[in-house]
Design a protein around this motif. Structure first.
Motif, short mmCIF file in Angstrom:
data_model
loop_
_atom_site.label_atom_id
_atom_site.label_comp_id
_atom_site.label_asym_id
_atom_site.label_seq_id
_atom_site.Cartn_x
_atom_site.Cartn_y
_atom_site.Cartn_z
N ILE A 1 5.78 43.00 -6.69
CA ILE A 1 5.82 44.29 -6.08
C ILE A 1 6.72 45.12 -6.52
CG2 ILE A 1 6.04 45.16 -3.71
CD1 ILE A 1 3.89 43.30 -2.67
N THR A 2 8.13 44.47 -6.45
CA THR A 2 9.25 45.29 -6.75
C THR A 2 9.30 45.91 -8.29
OG1 THR A 2 10.61 43.74 -5.27
CG2 THR A 2 11.83 44.97 -6.75
N ALA A 3 8.97 44.83 -8.95
CA ALA A 3 8.60 45.57 -10.44
C ALA A 3 7.63 46.56 -10.67
CB ALA A 3 8.32 44.38 -11.44
N LEU A 4 6.64 46.43 -9.76
CA LEU A 4 5.46 47.53 -9.79
C LEU A 4 6.13 49.05 -9.26
CD1 LEU A 4 2.49 48.52 -10.26
CD2 LEU A 4 1.87 47.49 -8.11
N VAL A 5 6.66 48.66 -8.06
CA VAL A 5 7.04 49.93 -7.38
C VAL A 5 8.30 50.79 -7.86
CG1 VAL A 5 8.16 50.81 -5.19
CG2 VAL A 5 6.56 49.04 -4.84
N TYR A 6 9.05 50.08 -8.44
CA TYR A 6 10.43 50.47 -9.02
C TYR A 6 10.19 51.02 -10.66
CZ TYR A 6 12.55 50.17 -4.48
OH TYR A 6 12.82 50.29 -3.23
N ALA B 1 16.49 48.96 -6.61
CA ALA B 1 15.65 47.67 -6.99
C ALA B 1 16.25 46.42 -6.78
CB ALA B 1 15.02 47.88 -8.52
N ARG B 2 17.36 46.48 -7.34
CA ARG B 2 18.15 45.17 -6.77
C ARG B 2 18.24 44.90 -5.35
NH1 ARG B 2 23.74 45.21 -10.27
NH2 ARG B 2 23.75 47.23 -9.21
N GLY B 3 18.62 46.01 -4.69
CA GLY B 3 18.76 45.92 -3.34
C GLY B 3 17.28 45.45 -2.47
N SER B 4 16.24 45.87 -3.35
CA SER B 4 14.97 45.37 -2.68
C SER B 4 14.77 44.03 -3.01
CB SER B 4 13.87 46.46 -3.50
OG SER B 4 12.56 46.12 -2.95
N LEU B 5 15.06 43.28 -4.08
CA LEU B 5 14.86 42.29 -4.43
C LEU B 5 15.89 41.48 -3.66
CD1 LEU B 5 14.51 41.75 -8.39
CD2 LEU B 5 12.75 41.14 -6.59
#
Length: 315
Positions: A180-185, A67-71
């Motif tokens: 979106i990142t919060a929702l997905v992960y 998630a951090r990498g995605s952000l």
């Protein structure tokens, strides 16, 4: 006193303006989020495989690392690039969307191909699994995959935003990226720990109903995860096919798009129950079939390219 009242009026006016801006940003972010739903489903479906086979205690830390990498992908790399493209080369957005659409179709077609032609996974029985090394590999692979999906999400988002200023556009993109990142992960974290929660309920539940629910969750999670993966594959083909069809219209090739829309409209006219849903399903299915065809062609070209490259290396 009059000066103070005038100042308070100015503050109130600025507050109203700020509230209106926040409402507009929130509304646009929600609208953009809906348009990226297909990619979100795939992102959520793909990620759990990266924690498969690793210790249960490491599942949530791994999801957090991804998630951090995605952000970082979205906010630090992709958002500035997207803003610069939109400012200096907006004509590139549609081709980039189409390239991303082809990638989605390729990924979806590859998954379907592997269902009928599974690839055996080599197992080295002599050397034990190095979980720490495997975790690093999994996280790195997940972040690379996320980068491509995030690029698609940000490009779709950028093409859907109707903002009056560059700063508003950037804020909307940032809100979309974080949301979106919060929702997905967040969803991924729930999915990967659901079987553990079910097992805990089945073993330690005070009521029989709680224990029964826990057993149901444990038994049902494998099938549920498989269903999520299948939905993700279908979403890749549908979204990728639709992106390419709409992109072709920008280049004057609108016959495929008109055919899909006309058939969807015809289904709506001929049905009386859930006509809107059936019309959408028709258009999504046709876009998915088109995406599958594009994906299979891309898969064939990739296979040919790999073989040619290998022959040059050996030759």
């Amino acid at each position: 006193m009059s000066g103070l009242l005038a100042l308070l009026d100015d503050v109130a006016a600025l507050t109203k303006l700020a509230a209106a801006q926040i409402d507009d940003i929130s509304a646009q972010a929600a609208k953009v989020g809906v348009k990226t739903a297909g990619v979100l489903i795939d992102d959520t479906a793909v990620t759990p495989k990266y924690v498969h086979g690793l210790p249960a205690a490491r599942e949530l830390p791994i999801v957090w690392q991804i998630a951090r990498g995605s952000l970082f992908n979205k906010l630090v790399i992709l958002l500035p690039i997207a803003m610069l493209l939109n400012l200096f080369a907006p004509w590139m957005l549609s081709p980039l969307l189409m390239i991303g659409g082809v990638y989605l179709c390729f990924e979806g077609a590859e998954k379907i191909w592997h269902v009928f032609h599974p690839v055996p996974i080599p197992v080295d029985a002599e050397n034990p699994i190095d979980h720490a090394h495997l975790e690093k590999q999994r996280v790195a692979g997940a972040i690379k995959t996320d980068f491509i999906l995030s690029a698609e999400i940000m490009t779709i988002s950028l093409s859907s935003i109707e903002a009056s200023s560059l700063w508003t556009e950037g804020l909307i993109l940032a809100v979309v990226a974080v949301g979106i990142t919060a929702l997905v992960y967040g969803s991924v974290a729930i999915l990967v720990k659901a079987d553990d929660a079910g097992l805990k309920m089945a073993q330690d539940g005070y009521f029989e109903a709680t224990r029964s629910l826990g057993r149901f969750i444990v038994r049902g999670m494998p099938s549920f995860m498989e269903a999520i993966a299948n939905i993700g594959t279908a979403a890749m083909l549908w979204v990728g096919g639709a992106i390419i069809i709409h992109g072709l219209e920008d280049f004057g090739l609108s016959s495929i798009g008109h055919f899909v829309e006309d058939l969807g409209a015809r289904v709506r006219e001929l049905t009386t129950v859930a006509s809107g849903l059936l019309g959408w399903a028709t258009e999504a299915s046709l876009s998915g079939l088109f995406g599958l065809a594009i994906g299979l062609v891309a898969l064939m070209l990739m296979s040919v390219g790999t073989r040619v490259t290998a022959s040059f290396r050996t030759g």
